[in-house]
Write a protein that holds these residues in place. Structure first.
Motif, PDB file in Angstrom:
ATOM      1  N   ILE A 117       0.393  -3.459  12.651  1.00 49.26           N
ATOM      2  CA  ILE A 117       0.454  -3.125  11.225  1.00 49.26           C
ATOM      3  C   ILE A 117      -0.727  -3.798  10.535  1.00 49.26           C
ATOM      4  CG2 ILE A 117       1.833  -3.187   9.125  1.00 49.26           C
ATOM      5  CD1 ILE A 117       4.325  -3.523  10.869  1.00 49.26           C
ATOM      6  N   THR A 118      -1.595  -3.006   9.908  1.00 46.48           N
ATOM      7  CA  THR A 118      -2.756  -3.572   9.217  1.00 46.48           C
ATOM      8  C   THR A 118      -2.406  -3.898   7.768  1.00 46.48           C
ATOM      9  OG1 THR A 118      -3.692  -1.514   8.338  1.00 46.48           O
ATOM     10  CG2 THR A 118      -4.203  -2.048  10.631  1.00 46.48           C
ATOM     11  N   SER A 119      -3.216  -4.771   7.163  1.00 47.26           N
ATOM     12  CA  SER A 119      -2.962  -5.233   5.797  1.00 47.26           C
ATOM     13  C   SER A 119      -1.495  -5.655   5.667  1.00 47.26           C
ATOM     14  CB  SER A 119      -3.295  -4.130   4.783  1.00 47.26           C
ATOM     15  OG  SER A 119      -3.398  -4.651   3.481  1.00 47.26           O
ATOM     16  N   ALA A 120      -1.058  -6.457   6.642  1.00 48.27           N
ATOM     17  CA  ALA A 120       0.368  -6.734   6.824  1.00 48.27           C
ATOM     18  C   ALA A 120       0.952  -7.668   5.782  1.00 48.27           C
ATOM     19  CB  ALA A 120       0.600  -7.312   8.225  1.00 48.27           C
ATOM     20  N   SER A 121       0.145  -8.164   4.852  1.00 48.44           N
ATOM     21  CA  SER A 121       0.674  -9.028   3.800  1.00 48.44           C
ATOM     22  C   SER A 121       1.288  -8.234   2.651  1.00 48.44           C
ATOM     23  CB  SER A 121      -0.438  -9.932   3.247  1.00 48.44           C
ATOM     24  OG  SER A 121      -1.468  -9.149   2.663  1.00 48.44           O
ATOM     25  N   VAL A 122       1.123  -6.907   2.652  1.00 50.93           N
ATOM     26  CA  VAL A 122       1.636  -6.099   1.538  1.00 50.93           C
ATOM     27  C   VAL A 122       3.151  -5.962   1.629  1.00 50.93           C
ATOM     28  CG1 VAL A 122      -0.537  -4.831   1.314  1.00 50.93           C
ATOM     29  CG2 VAL A 122       1.284  -3.909   2.765  1.00 50.93           C
ATOM     30  N   PRO A 123       3.825  -5.713   0.503  1.00 48.72           N
ATOM     31  CA  PRO A 123       5.289  -5.639   0.501  1.00 48.72           C
ATOM     32  C   PRO A 123       5.867  -4.580   1.431  1.00 48.72           C
ATOM     33  CG  PRO A 123       4.469  -5.855  -1.744  1.00 48.72           C
ATOM     34  CD  PRO A 123       3.268  -5.655  -0.871  1.00 48.72           C
ATOM     35  N   ILE A 124       5.146  -3.462   1.640  1.00 45.26           N
ATOM     36  CA  ILE A 124       5.666  -2.412   2.524  1.00 45.26           C
ATOM     37  C   ILE A 124       6.000  -2.994   3.893  1.00 45.26           C
ATOM     38  CG2 ILE A 124       5.184  -0.199   3.633  1.00 45.26           C
ATOM     39  CD1 ILE A 124       3.200   0.418   1.435  1.00 45.26           C
ATOM     40  N   CYS A 125       5.106  -3.813   4.409  1.00 38.87           N
ATOM     41  CA  CYS A 125       5.285  -4.386   5.742  1.00 38.87           C
ATOM     42  C   CYS A 125       6.541  -5.249   5.796  1.00 38.87           C
ATOM     43  CB  CYS A 125       4.055  -5.211   6.127  1.00 38.87           C
ATOM     44  SG  CYS A 125       4.188  -6.001   7.733  1.00 38.87           S
ATOM     45  N   TYR A 126       6.766  -6.029   4.749  1.00 48.97           N
ATOM     46  CA  TYR A 126       7.924  -6.931   4.692  1.00 48.97           C
ATOM     47  C   TYR A 126       9.225  -6.141   4.821  1.00 48.97           C
ATOM     48  CZ  TYR A 126      10.763 -10.855   3.038  1.00 48.97           C
ATOM     49  OH  TYR A 126      11.694 -11.857   2.931  1.00 48.97           O
ATOM     50  N   HIS A 127       9.283  -4.978   4.174  1.00 49.15           N
ATOM     51  CA  HIS A 127      10.482  -4.137   4.249  1.00 49.15           C
ATOM     52  C   HIS A 127      10.536  -3.332   5.549  1.00 49.15           C
ATOM     53  CE1 HIS A 127      11.870  -4.884   0.152  1.00 49.15           C
ATOM     54  NE2 HIS A 127      10.622  -4.741  -0.260  1.00 49.15           N
ATOM     55  N   LEU A 128       9.366  -3.080   6.130  1.00 48.66           N
ATOM     56  CA  LEU A 128       9.292  -2.227   7.314  1.00 48.66           C
ATOM     57  C   LEU A 128       9.780  -2.921   8.582  1.00 48.66           C
ATOM     58  CD1 LEU A 128       8.388   0.489   8.515  1.00 48.66           C
ATOM     59  CD2 LEU A 128       6.064  -0.420   8.649  1.00 48.66           C
TER      60      LEU A 128
END
Length: 472
Positions: free
Chosen positions: A136-147
């Motif tokens: 997962i790139t740019s993994a600090s964004v909120p989408i990643c946290y929920h994903l």
């Protein structure tokens, strides 16, 4: 009670002698326990250096032996090598071991062979368990946290598929990535084999089965021009694409999501990564599709899950078109009732056509703002849903919107990533070209196709101006 820790090279005769004495002590002394860690000769020096550095010891020979008190904790007490252990056994237990050099060498050879067999067996067992590698790139964004919880729960890939998640971002977000890793580990998902953080781009995408690209630009046209933002996106893809080709698996699936330029990211990754299978690069439309269904459900005072077959055409995070001509309602409370699979055409149920044209269809000003202001829960769910459909198939009678490579379907220009209706089966997607498209929709598709072609041309122009020699 004490435990003696023995570590040495598998082929070392001194380790063999110490091991034999330790076995004798363990057999004859009720409170003496032995734990052996046999190392391959090639790995011994590095292992010895690391354990000594961790514990603050000075020791350079094989074997190394230390004593741990089971009822105390803290670091162990270094005994030393073979000579120190022989003295220890003589002093505390009055035991001396006599052993010929030939015997020591023979046992050392047996130790090496046994160690190699154990290593081979472990490798064979590990080879049978191959977790799916997800980057997962740019993994600090909120989408990643929920994903992450959605991917690790087992609902996306199945309850028998283990996964390893790799979070990639820049060095400035390293601390945040480490926090996400620790929290995910604390949740102890049974199917999450490992989760790790990465900040070195050149090591990205190693053995990747799936790559989820979440990179965004903070779009503010008062600060800089659209062309500059397009250049930023293209340069990101110009870095990622060759690394995907070099490091990822040949059948890697690449998913573009985020709040901006979802189509362009997918298009540019294909341009700069020509060996990546074109059908394996997609952009996620499901967030906008879901938001449109929710707006319709609120208008009709019904459950959002009952709204089906809403189509998102075109540029997912830009100029798109919400097509209701095939939309259906299930479980709608009206004068005509039927079984659970009974459905009604949506346009027959909405009599306020002005509302559709003034609020729903201009998706850029309504749906896009709703999705962009969100916490990341909706786009994370969208990515997880599309992955589940990709691996297990979408509902047979349902239309799914997906940004895919245009090959001229619906008279859309070729070579761009364009959101259109698809079905997913057996690990593949298929454009639903059998759908009838009315004249109004066809005109809109022509305009949207032209806009995406222009966006692609701008991206190529900006990159060519930055790197003229590469263009040649």
């Amino acid at each position: 009670a004490a435990i003696a820790m023995f570590t040495g090279k598998a082929n070392c005769p001194y380790y063999a002698k110490a091991e034999l004495l330790a076995d004798y002590l363990q057999t004859n002394l009720p409170n003496f326990r032995v734990h052996k860690i046999t190392q391959h000769p090639d790995k011994w020096e590095q292992w010895l250096h690391d354990v000594c550095e961790t514990n603050g010891w000075e020791h350079r020979q094989c074997p190394i032996i230390w004593r741990e008190l089971l009822d105390r904790g803290g670091k162990g007490q270094l005994l030393g090598g073979l000579n120190e252990f022989l003295e220890y056994a003589q002093k505390y237990y009055g035991i001396t071991l006599m052993m010929l050099s030939e015997e020591m060498l023979a046992i050392a050879e047996e130790n090496l062979q046994a160690h190699l067999e154990i290593v081979k067996e472990d490798e064979e067992i590990k080879s049978l368990i191959k977790p799916m590698q997800i980057w997962i790139t740019s993994a600090s964004v909120p989408i990643c946290y929920h994903l992450i919880p959605l991917l690790a729960s087992g609902e996306v890939f199945g309850m028998t598929t283990e996964i390893s998640i790799h979070l990639l971002d820049t060095e400035q977000f390293k601390e945040m990535l480490c926090s996400i890793v620790m929290e995910a580990e604390d949740m102890a998902f049974p199917l999450l084999r490992s989760i790790s953080e990465h900040t070195k781009t050149d090591q990205a995408f190693i053995d990747a089965d799936i790559i989820i690209v979440l990179d965004d630009v903070l779009l503010n046209l008062e600060v800089q021009s659209l062309e500059n933002y397009i250049r930023e996106v293209s340069e990101i893809c110009q870095v990622y694409a060759p690394l995907i080709e070099k490091n990822a698996k040949s059948e890697v699936k690449v998913i573009s999501s985020g709040k901006t330029f979802a189509n362009l990211k997918a298009t540019m990754l294909r341009m700069y990564g020509p060996s990546i299978r074109p059908e394996n690069i997609i952009a996620i439309s499901t967030s906008w599709e879901s938001a449109a269904k929710a707006m319709l459900a609120r208008k009709l005072n019904m459950n959002t899950a009952g709204v089906k077959d809403v189509i998102v055409w075109g540029n997912i995070t830009g100029s798109n078109y919400i097509d209701l001509s095939h939309a259906k309602l299930y479980g709608y409370d009206c004068a005509i009732r039927g079984p659970p699979n009974f459905q009604r055409p949506l346009l027959n149920m909405i009599y306020d056509s002005e509302w559709i044209h003034s609020e729903l269809v201009p998706a850029q000003s309504t749906l896009s703002s709703r999705v962009s202001r969100g916490t990341g829960m909706l786009p994370a769910h969208a990515v997880a849903t599309v992955l589940r459909y990709w691996y297990h198939g979408s509902p047979s009678e349902e239309i799914i919107s997906l940004g895919i490579l245009s090959e001229g379907q619906f008279c859309i220009p070729e070579g761009i990533i364009f959101s259109m209706p698809v079905r997913l089966q057996n690990g593949n997607w298929e454009a639903m070209t059998e759908l009838e498209i009315n004249e109004t929709t066809q005109k809109v598709l022509g305009r949207l196709g032209h806009e995406l072609v222009q966006e692609k041309l701008v991206a190529l122009k900006e990159i060519n101006e930055m790197h003229p020699y590469e263009a040649e």
